[in-house]
Design a protein around this motif. Structure first.
Motif, PDB file in Angstrom:
ATOM      1  N   ASP A 146     -16.384   9.165 -25.889  1.00  8.85           N
ATOM      2  CA  ASP A 146     -17.115   8.111 -27.262  1.00  8.85           C
ATOM      3  C   ASP A 146     -16.470   7.945 -27.572  1.00  8.85           C
ATOM      4  O   ASP A 146     -17.368   7.442 -29.081  1.00  8.85           O
ATOM      5  N   ARG A 147     -15.326   8.610 -28.228  1.00 10.45           N
ATOM      6  CA  ARG A 147     -15.033   8.881 -29.650  1.00 10.45           C
ATOM      7  C   ARG A 147     -14.554   7.626 -29.609  1.00 10.45           C
ATOM      8  O   ARG A 147     -13.945   7.029 -28.676  1.00 10.45           O
ATOM      9  N   PRO A 148     -14.014   6.882 -31.466  1.00 11.71           N
ATOM     10  CA  PRO A 148     -13.642   5.876 -31.540  1.00 11.71           C
ATOM     11  C   PRO A 148     -11.982   6.765 -31.491  1.00 11.71           C
ATOM     12  O   PRO A 148     -11.387   6.292 -32.100  1.00 11.71           O
ATOM     13  N   ILE A 149     -11.401   6.192 -30.533  1.00  8.29           N
ATOM     14  CA  ILE A 149      -9.830   7.211 -30.403  1.00  8.29           C
ATOM     15  C   ILE A 149      -9.036   5.872 -29.697  1.00  8.29           C
ATOM     16  O   ILE A 149      -9.221   5.475 -28.350  1.00  8.29           O
ATOM     17  N   GLY A 150      -7.602   6.014 -29.643  1.00 12.87           N
ATOM     18  CA  GLY A 150      -6.780   5.098 -29.506  1.00 12.87           C
ATOM     19  C   GLY A 150      -7.389   3.353 -29.050  1.00 12.87           C
ATOM     20  O   GLY A 150      -7.478   3.335 -30.828  1.00 12.87           O
ATOM     21  N   ASN A 151      -6.725   2.475 -28.172  1.00 17.07           N
ATOM     22  CA  ASN A 151      -7.114   1.683 -28.316  1.00 17.07           C
ATOM     23  C   ASN A 151      -9.099   1.093 -27.978  1.00 17.07           C
ATOM     24  O   ASN A 151      -8.960   0.576 -27.475  1.00 17.07           O
ATOM     25  N   VAL A 152      -9.440   0.741 -29.334  1.00 14.66           N
ATOM     26  CA  VAL A 152     -10.629   0.982 -29.581  1.00 14.66           C
ATOM     27  C   VAL A 152     -11.637  -0.187 -28.339  1.00 14.66           C
ATOM     28  O   VAL A 152     -12.671  -0.471 -28.367  1.00 14.66           O
ATOM     29  N   TYR A 153      -9.895  -1.954 -28.717  1.00 20.10           N
ATOM     30  CA  TYR A 153     -10.619  -2.812 -27.813  1.00 20.10           C
ATOM     31  C   TYR A 153     -11.155  -2.633 -26.822  1.00 20.10           C
ATOM     32  O   TYR A 153     -12.251  -3.559 -26.034  1.00 20.10           O
ATOM     33  N   ALA A 154      -9.863  -1.609 -26.341  1.00 19.63           N
ATOM     34  CA  ALA A 154     -10.652  -1.604 -25.064  1.00 19.63           C
ATOM     35  C   ALA A 154     -11.718  -0.650 -24.503  1.00 19.63           C
ATOM     36  O   ALA A 154     -12.331  -1.289 -23.067  1.00 19.63           O
ATOM     37  N   GLY A 155     -12.255  -0.400 -24.928  1.00 18.79           N
ATOM     38  CA  GLY A 155     -13.954  -0.062 -24.837  1.00 18.79           C
ATOM     39  C   GLY A 155     -15.255  -0.953 -25.198  1.00 18.79           C
ATOM     40  O   GLY A 155     -16.075  -0.332 -25.150  1.00 18.79           O
ATOM     41  N   SER A 156     -14.117  -2.053 -25.764  1.00 19.21           N
ATOM     42  CA  SER A 156     -15.770  -3.154 -25.486  1.00 19.21           C
ATOM     43  C   SER A 156     -16.511  -3.213 -24.393  1.00 19.21           C
ATOM     44  O   SER A 156     -18.154  -2.981 -24.889  1.00 19.21           O
ATOM     45  N   ALA A 157     -16.549  -2.580 -23.063  1.00 17.22           N
ATOM     46  CA  ALA A 157     -17.645  -2.925 -22.156  1.00 17.22           C
ATOM     47  C   ALA A 157     -18.610  -1.530 -22.786  1.00 17.22           C
ATOM     48  O   ALA A 157     -19.592  -1.803 -22.389  1.00 17.22           O
ATOM     49  N   ALA A 158     -17.811  -0.639 -23.832  1.00 22.36           N
ATOM     50  CA  ALA A 158     -19.228   0.653 -22.980  1.00 22.36           C
ATOM     51  C   ALA A 158     -19.766   0.447 -24.041  1.00 22.36           C
ATOM     52  O   ALA A 158     -21.203   0.814 -24.426  1.00 22.36           O
ATOM     53  N   PHE A 159     -19.784  -0.759 -25.006  1.00 22.66           N
ATOM     54  CA  PHE A 159     -20.798  -1.315 -26.374  1.00 22.66           C
ATOM     55  C   PHE A 159     -21.805  -2.176 -25.633  1.00 22.66           C
ATOM     56  O   PHE A 159     -22.637  -2.348 -25.969  1.00 22.66           O
ATOM     57  N   ALA A 160     -21.334  -2.690 -24.004  1.00 21.37           N
ATOM     58  CA  ALA A 160     -22.530  -4.097 -23.341  1.00 21.37           C
ATOM     59  C   ALA A 160     -22.590  -2.658 -22.847  1.00 21.37           C
ATOM     60  O   ALA A 160     -24.041  -2.874 -23.043  1.00 21.37           O
ATOM     61  N   ASN A 161     -22.610  -1.469 -21.678  1.00 22.01           N
ATOM     62  CA  ASN A 161     -23.709  -0.876 -21.243  1.00 22.01           C
ATOM     63  C   ASN A 161     -24.119   0.043 -22.187  1.00 22.01           C
ATOM     64  O   ASN A 161     -25.339   1.007 -21.881  1.00 22.01           O
ATOM     65  N   PHE A 162     -24.223   0.136 -23.963  1.00 19.93           N
ATOM     66  CA  PHE A 162     -25.456   1.118 -24.549  1.00 19.93           C
ATOM     67  C   PHE A 162     -26.477   0.207 -24.859  1.00 19.93           C
ATOM     68  O   PHE A 162     -28.044   0.845 -24.743  1.00 19.93           O
ATOM     69  N   GLU A 163     -26.232  -1.046 -23.829  1.00 21.94           N
ATOM     70  CA  GLU A 163     -27.917  -1.307 -23.459  1.00 21.94           C
ATOM     71  C   GLU A 163     -29.111  -0.645 -22.849  1.00 21.94           C
ATOM     72  O   GLU A 163     -30.211  -0.905 -23.809  1.00 21.94           O
ATOM     73  N   LYS A 164     -28.029   0.032 -21.484  1.00 18.01           N
ATOM     74  CA  LYS A 164     -29.070   1.012 -21.225  1.00 18.01           C
ATOM     75  C   LYS A 164     -28.847   2.564 -21.768  1.00 18.01           C
ATOM     76  O   LYS A 164     -30.185   2.210 -21.795  1.00 18.01           O
ATOM     77  N   ASP A 165     -28.790   2.061 -22.005  1.00 12.62           N
ATOM     78  CA  ASP A 165     -28.948   3.852 -23.128  1.00 12.62           C
ATOM     79  C   ASP A 165     -29.711   3.968 -23.976  1.00 12.62           C
ATOM     80  O   ASP A 165     -30.883   4.719 -24.093  1.00 12.62           O
ATOM     81  N   LEU A 166     -30.058   2.309 -24.881  1.00 10.08           N
ATOM     82  CA  LEU A 166     -30.947   2.979 -25.352  1.00 10.08           C
ATOM     83  C   LEU A 166     -32.289   2.655 -25.530  1.00 10.08           C
ATOM     84  O   LEU A 166     -32.750   3.324 -25.664  1.00 10.08           O
ATOM     85  N   LEU A 167     -31.863   1.724 -24.225  1.00  9.88           N
ATOM     86  CA  LEU A 167     -33.294   1.329 -23.936  1.00  9.88           C
ATOM     87  C   LEU A 167     -33.787   2.665 -23.228  1.00  9.88           C
ATOM     88  O   LEU A 167     -35.100   3.067 -22.629  1.00  9.88           O
ATOM     89  N   ILE A 168     -32.741   3.310 -22.100  1.00  8.75           N
ATOM     90  CA  ILE A 168     -33.489   3.849 -21.171  1.00  8.75           C
ATOM     91  C   ILE A 168     -33.384   5.780 -21.900  1.00  8.75           C
ATOM     92  O   ILE A 168     -34.521   6.366 -21.449  1.00  8.75           O
ATOM     93  N   ASP A 169     -32.402   5.599 -22.106  1.00 11.12           N
ATOM     94  CA  ASP A 169     -32.599   7.420 -23.006  1.00 11.12           C
ATOM     95  C   ASP A 169     -32.604   7.554 -24.448  1.00 11.12           C
ATOM     96  O   ASP A 169     -33.128   8.380 -24.927  1.00 11.12           O
ATOM     97  N   LEU A 170     -31.941   6.852 -25.573  1.00  6.87           N
ATOM     98  CA  LEU A 170     -32.244   6.556 -26.771  1.00  6.87           C
ATOM     99  C   LEU A 170     -33.467   6.321 -27.206  1.00  6.87           C
ATOM    100  O   LEU A 170     -34.271   7.079 -27.813  1.00  6.87           O
ATOM    101  N   ILE A 171     -34.414   5.596 -26.549  1.00  9.34           N
ATOM    102  CA  ILE A 171     -35.561   4.813 -27.793  1.00  9.34           C
ATOM    103  C   ILE A 171     -36.897   6.249 -26.755  1.00  9.34           C
ATOM    104  O   ILE A 171     -37.002   6.506 -27.548  1.00  9.34           O
ATOM    105  N   PRO A 172     -36.687   6.496 -25.815  1.00  8.08           N
ATOM    106  CA  PRO A 172     -37.532   7.554 -25.580  1.00  8.08           C
ATOM    107  C   PRO A 172     -37.373   8.283 -25.867  1.00  8.08           C
ATOM    108  O   PRO A 172     -38.273   9.147 -26.250  1.00  8.08           O
ATOM    109  N   PHE A 173     -35.881   9.467 -25.806  1.00  9.38           N
ATOM    110  CA  PHE A 173     -36.440  10.079 -26.475  1.00  9.38           C
ATOM    111  C   PHE A 173     -36.536  10.256 -28.024  1.00  9.38           C
ATOM    112  O   PHE A 173     -37.419  10.886 -28.241  1.00  9.38           O
ATOM    113  N   ILE A 174     -35.880   9.150 -29.024  1.00  9.80           N
ATOM    114  CA  ILE A 174     -36.264   9.285 -30.169  1.00  9.80           C
ATOM    115  C   ILE A 174     -37.851   9.723 -29.679  1.00  9.80           C
ATOM    116  O   ILE A 174     -38.999  10.158 -30.742  1.00  9.80           O
ATOM    117  N   GLN A 175     -38.740   8.404 -29.072  1.00 13.54           N
ATOM    118  CA  GLN A 175     -40.447   8.934 -29.647  1.00 13.54           C
ATOM    119  C   GLN A 175     -40.677   9.662 -28.851  1.00 13.54           C
ATOM    120  O   GLN A 175     -41.954  10.063 -28.847  1.00 13.54           O
TER     121      GLN A 175
END
Ligand code: FER
Length: 298
Positions: A146-175
């Motif tokens: 998840d480092r911002p290296i190379g052609n960062v535009y090619a990683g756009s799909a990972a920005f959409a995938n963050f929806e899952k990480d946020l809801l399933i992983d990060l928010i529960p971790f913070i809570q």
């Protein structure tokens, strides 16, 4: 056809320019200047300048702090990092609301620090213009590397995938790690550029999770208004704040103005401020944070 060719040319130049982004702090020049140079007729909300010194450290007030935390993500099956801001006089025995603040395409969990959110928030909290809150600044690129290296535009799909990480992983971790409120009235989401698009997509897409939603210079990952607000009455009922800002010189304005026009047409409360002479940079994003932080959890 002419327009399509022009856009292709712009996209190609952008891709080449992005092939080797600079390391560390700073973002590639010209980012945000590409995209459809589309003008949408919309009535902006009034711009009121932030007071001088809003982003300057004051000697006499209590200070908050940053910590980089790590959490396991089932989405990526990796350990991921997030910067967390704790407000002045942070007290483990008190409950805090949580604001998720997202970065842009060339950034990671450290990018927002260029916008001195700690100083802006310390000042706002000292002046009682914002309530004490925890701010989580994650890495919004949910992929193994998840480092911002190379052609960062090619990683756009990972920005959409963050929806899952946020809801399933990060928010529960913070809570489970911090003493925070877990209801939507105490959870906000906003971000800059790609993070603005993510915030609008995830925030409006999960009205049961986020009451306050903000987009600063939102990027082309922003969904169409009809997709963001499929049920007008439901959004009106469940969302407490939909707030946007974009620079007048930013070619990505159409992502914000298209949503603002839809909201105005359908009676959905929505703010869009056009930052005078504003470009795609932290001048606009600091202004966004300064204003958005005063409107949440109240
Ligand atoms: C684009 C232009 C800008 C785009 C993304 C951006 C995915 C993001 C810019 C930023 O985050 O600063 O066409 O497409």
């Amino acid at each position: 056809m002419k327009k399509t060719l022009f856009m292709l040319a712009v996209a190609t130049v952008a891709t080449v320019a992005m092939a080797q982004p600079p390391m560390g702090a700073g973002r590639p020049a010209g980012m945000g200047r590409m995209g459809a140079p589309e003008q949408i007729d919309v009535k902006f909300n009034d711009y009121v300048a932030a007071p001088a010194g809003f982003d300057q450290e004051r000697g006499s007030i209590d200070k908050g702090s940053y910590q980089v935390v790590e959490y396991y993500s089932t989405t990526t099956d990796t350990t991921r990092k997030a910067t967390v801001y704790f407000p002045p006089k942070y007290n483990k025995n008190k409950k805090y609301p949580v604001f998720y603040l997202l970065h842009g395409i060339g950034g990671d969990h450290m990018e927002w620090r260029q916008g001195v959110p700690n100083i802006i928030m310390d000042n706002l909290i000292a002046d009682k213009k914002a309530v004490p809150m925890i701010i989580v600044m994650p890495n919004g690129r949910a992929q193994k590397d998840d480092r911002p290296i190379g052609n960062v535009y090619a990683g756009s799909a990972a920005f959409a995938n963050f929806e899952k990480d946020l809801l399933i992983d990060l928010i529960p971790f913070i809570q489970k790690t911090y003493n925070v409120y877990t209801d939507k009235a105490h959870r906000a989401i906003a971000g800059l550029s790609m993070g603005g698009g993510q915030s609008l997509n995830f925030g409006l897409g999960h009205l049961d999770m986020f009451a306050y939603v903000g987009g600063f210079s939102s990027a082309p990952n922003t969904k169409q208004p009809e997709e963001l607000i499929p049920n007008i009455e439901n959004t009106k009922k469940e969302n407490k704040l939909l707030w946007m800002v974009c620079g007048s010189r930013d070619n990505l304005m159409y992502n914000s103005s298209r949503l603002k026009a839809f909201c105005d047409k359908n009676g959905v409360p929505c703010t869009l401020i056009q930052y005078p002479e504003g470009e795609h940079n932290f001048v606009v994003w600091k202004y966004g944070l300064y204003n958005f932080a005063q409107l949440i959890f109240k």
